[in-house]
Design an enzyme around this catalytic site. Sequence first.
Site, PDB file in Angstrom:
ATOM      1  N   ASP A 176       9.435 -56.133  11.172  1.00  0.00           N
ATOM      2  CA  ASP A 176      10.771 -56.080  11.769  1.00  0.00           C
ATOM      3  C   ASP A 176      10.997 -54.805  12.566  1.00  0.00           C
ATOM      4  O   ASP A 176      10.291 -53.806  12.418  1.00  0.00           O
ATOM      5  CB  ASP A 176      11.840 -56.128  10.671  1.00  0.00           C
ATOM      6  N   ARG A 189      11.436 -60.626  12.486  1.00  0.00           N
ATOM      7  CA  ARG A 189      10.455 -60.951  11.447  1.00  0.00           C
ATOM      8  C   ARG A 189       9.891 -62.358  11.609  1.00  0.00           C
ATOM      9  O   ARG A 189       8.757 -62.618  11.232  1.00  0.00           O
ATOM     10  CB  ARG A 189      11.099 -60.880  10.049  1.00  0.00           C
ATOM     11  N   GLU A 243      -0.337 -56.513   2.329  1.00  0.00           N
ATOM     12  CA  GLU A 243       0.593 -55.711   3.151  1.00  0.00           C
ATOM     13  C   GLU A 243       0.609 -56.246   4.580  1.00  0.00           C
ATOM     14  O   GLU A 243      -0.380 -56.820   5.046  1.00  0.00           O
ATOM     15  CB  GLU A 243       0.101 -54.261   3.200  1.00  0.00           C
ATOM     16  N   ASP A 244       1.718 -56.033   5.271  1.00  0.00           N
ATOM     17  CA  ASP A 244       1.776 -56.379   6.694  1.00  0.00           C
ATOM     18  C   ASP A 244       1.014 -55.353   7.527  1.00  0.00           C
ATOM     19  O   ASP A 244       0.227 -55.697   8.400  1.00  0.00           O
ATOM     20  CB  ASP A 244       3.234 -56.494   7.177  1.00  0.00           C
ATOM     21  N   LYS A 304       9.346 -56.477   2.359  1.00  0.00           N
ATOM     22  CA  LYS A 304       9.457 -57.834   2.851  1.00  0.00           C
ATOM     23  C   LYS A 304       8.382 -58.170   3.865  1.00  0.00           C
ATOM     24  O   LYS A 304       8.091 -59.330   4.118  1.00  0.00           O
ATOM     25  CB  LYS A 304      10.808 -58.033   3.559  1.00  0.00           C
ATOM     26  N   GLY A 305       7.852 -57.162   4.501  1.00  0.00           N
ATOM     27  CA  GLY A 305       7.047 -57.377   5.705  1.00  0.00           C
ATOM     28  C   GLY A 305       5.871 -58.316   5.545  1.00  0.00           C
ATOM     29  O   GLY A 305       5.437 -58.945   6.502  1.00  0.00           O
ATOM     30  N   ASP A 359       0.186 -47.930   7.770  1.00  0.00           N
ATOM     31  CA  ASP A 359       0.480 -46.997   8.855  1.00  0.00           C
ATOM     32  C   ASP A 359       0.122 -45.590   8.360  1.00  0.00           C
ATOM     33  O   ASP A 359      -1.036 -45.191   8.400  1.00  0.00           O
ATOM     34  CB  ASP A 359       1.965 -47.192   9.193  1.00  0.00           C
ATOM     35  N   PHE A 396       4.538 -49.420  18.186  1.00  0.00           N
ATOM     36  CA  PHE A 396       5.442 -50.027  17.209  1.00  0.00           C
ATOM     37  C   PHE A 396       5.471 -51.527  17.462  1.00  0.00           C
ATOM     38  O   PHE A 396       5.809 -51.973  18.556  1.00  0.00           O
ATOM     39  CB  PHE A 396       6.844 -49.426  17.300  1.00  0.00           C
ATOM     40  N   VAL A 397       5.107 -52.309  16.449  1.00  0.00           N
ATOM     41  CA  VAL A 397       4.930 -53.755  16.645  1.00  0.00           C
ATOM     42  C   VAL A 397       5.925 -54.540  15.801  1.00  0.00           C
ATOM     43  O   VAL A 397       6.400 -54.060  14.767  1.00  0.00           O
ATOM     44  CB  VAL A 397       3.489 -54.184  16.301  1.00  0.00           C
TER      45      VAL A 397
HETATM   46  P1  IMP Z   1       3.386 -46.713   5.764  1.00  0.00           P
HETATM   47  O1  IMP Z   1       3.722 -45.683   6.800  1.00  0.00           O
HETATM   48  O2  IMP Z   1       1.906 -47.016   5.743  1.00  0.00           O
HETATM   49  O3  IMP Z   1       3.912 -46.304   4.423  1.00  0.00           O
HETATM   50  O4  IMP Z   1       4.118 -48.057   6.168  1.00  0.00           O
HETATM   51  C1  IMP Z   1       5.408 -48.338   5.645  1.00  0.00           C
HETATM   52  C2  IMP Z   1       5.991 -49.579   6.204  1.00  0.00           C
HETATM   53  O5  IMP Z   1       6.493 -49.253   7.495  1.00  0.00           O
HETATM   54  C3  IMP Z   1       5.081 -50.778   6.427  1.00  0.00           C
HETATM   55  O6  IMP Z   1       4.913 -51.566   5.285  1.00  0.00           O
HETATM   56  C4  IMP Z   1       5.869 -51.521   7.478  1.00  0.00           C
HETATM   57  O7  IMP Z   1       6.820 -52.349   6.881  1.00  0.00           O
HETATM   58  C5  IMP Z   1       6.551 -50.412   8.254  1.00  0.00           C
HETATM   59  N1  IMP Z   1       5.879 -50.198   9.535  1.00  0.00           N
HETATM   60  C6  IMP Z   1       4.927 -49.314   9.859  1.00  0.00           C
HETATM   61  N2  IMP Z   1       4.565 -49.438  11.158  1.00  0.00           N
HETATM   62  C7  IMP Z   1       5.318 -50.458  11.652  1.00  0.00           C
HETATM   63  C8  IMP Z   1       5.396 -51.108  12.934  1.00  0.00           C
HETATM   64  O8  IMP Z   1       4.694 -50.797  13.897  1.00  0.00           O
HETATM   65  N3  IMP Z   1       6.297 -52.117  13.027  1.00  0.00           N
HETATM   66  C9  IMP Z   1       7.100 -52.524  11.997  1.00  0.00           C
HETATM   67  N4  IMP Z   1       7.042 -51.956  10.792  1.00  0.00           N
HETATM   68  C10 IMP Z   1       6.155 -50.934  10.621  1.00  0.00           C
END
Ligand code: IMP
Length: 229
Positions: free
Chosen positions: A191, A197, A130-131, A70-71, A134, A184-185
């Site tokens: 969210d 959100r 993507e939002d 959803k992000g 990470d 963490f944002v």
């Molecule tokens: P990944 O670790 O790159 O697989 O990220 C997975 C998902 O974790 C992202 O699409 C976000 O929705 C969520 N995420 C990662 N870091 C943050 C953050 O700082 N705040 C909120 N959601 C996060």
Amino acid sequence: MVSVAVTVQQTARPAPAKEVVSCSGRQTYHDDMAKILYTEAVISQRVAELGRQIAQDYQGKAPLVLGVLKGSFMFFSDLVRAIEPCPRGLTLDFIRASSYGSGTESTGEVKLKADLKLEKVEGRHVLLVEDIVDTALTITTVSRYLLEECGAASVATATLLDKHERRKLVYRPEYVGFLCPNEFVVGYGLDFNEEYRTIPYIGVLKPECYSHLGIEAPEPDGSGESSDE
Ligand code: IMP
């Protein structure tokens, strides 16, 4: 309906209690912010720049712009309107990705759900939106699925935020709004425990916003509870 489940290694995140309680009596989400990292105006300007760049790069390619829910919902809707002049044949769709970490175990899962018809993807130039990237587990899983299972001609990624210091897999998104510090944002689609959100900027929460859920504030390494599904 296409539904794939891919298991990957992921750092465990603390599981928050189920109850939803207001944060120490504060009235609005804005009151919960320790600081704002990116204001609405700054985000808007950067999204416009990304849109222009994407429009140039995808002229003549009839791209499929695929939002990762959803992000990405807020970034997606702003970005697609900023892709000007809009390439002919551009179409939109969404894919839903959710990641789970359980308890103290160091195993996670990235689950993908999409009602994408394969013929919609086959041979297309896909731009994933993507939002935040990470660890890159999610975006890597989605990209591989599109290339290997759906026959996309190419897959590129536009992410608003790149938390590059936290990578577990090598992944370099083609379009990045901002290199995000190791925090963490929340906001602008992102969210914490499904909250925050809808706020129009991106910020960092006060530590007490985690303690009422019975969990510690995320360490500066960015781990926290985000329920992106
Ligand atoms: P990944 O670790 O790159 O697989 O990220 C997975 C998902 O974790 C992202 O699409 C976000 O929705 C969520 N995420 C990662 N870091 C943050 C953050 O700082 N705040 C909120 N959601 C996060």
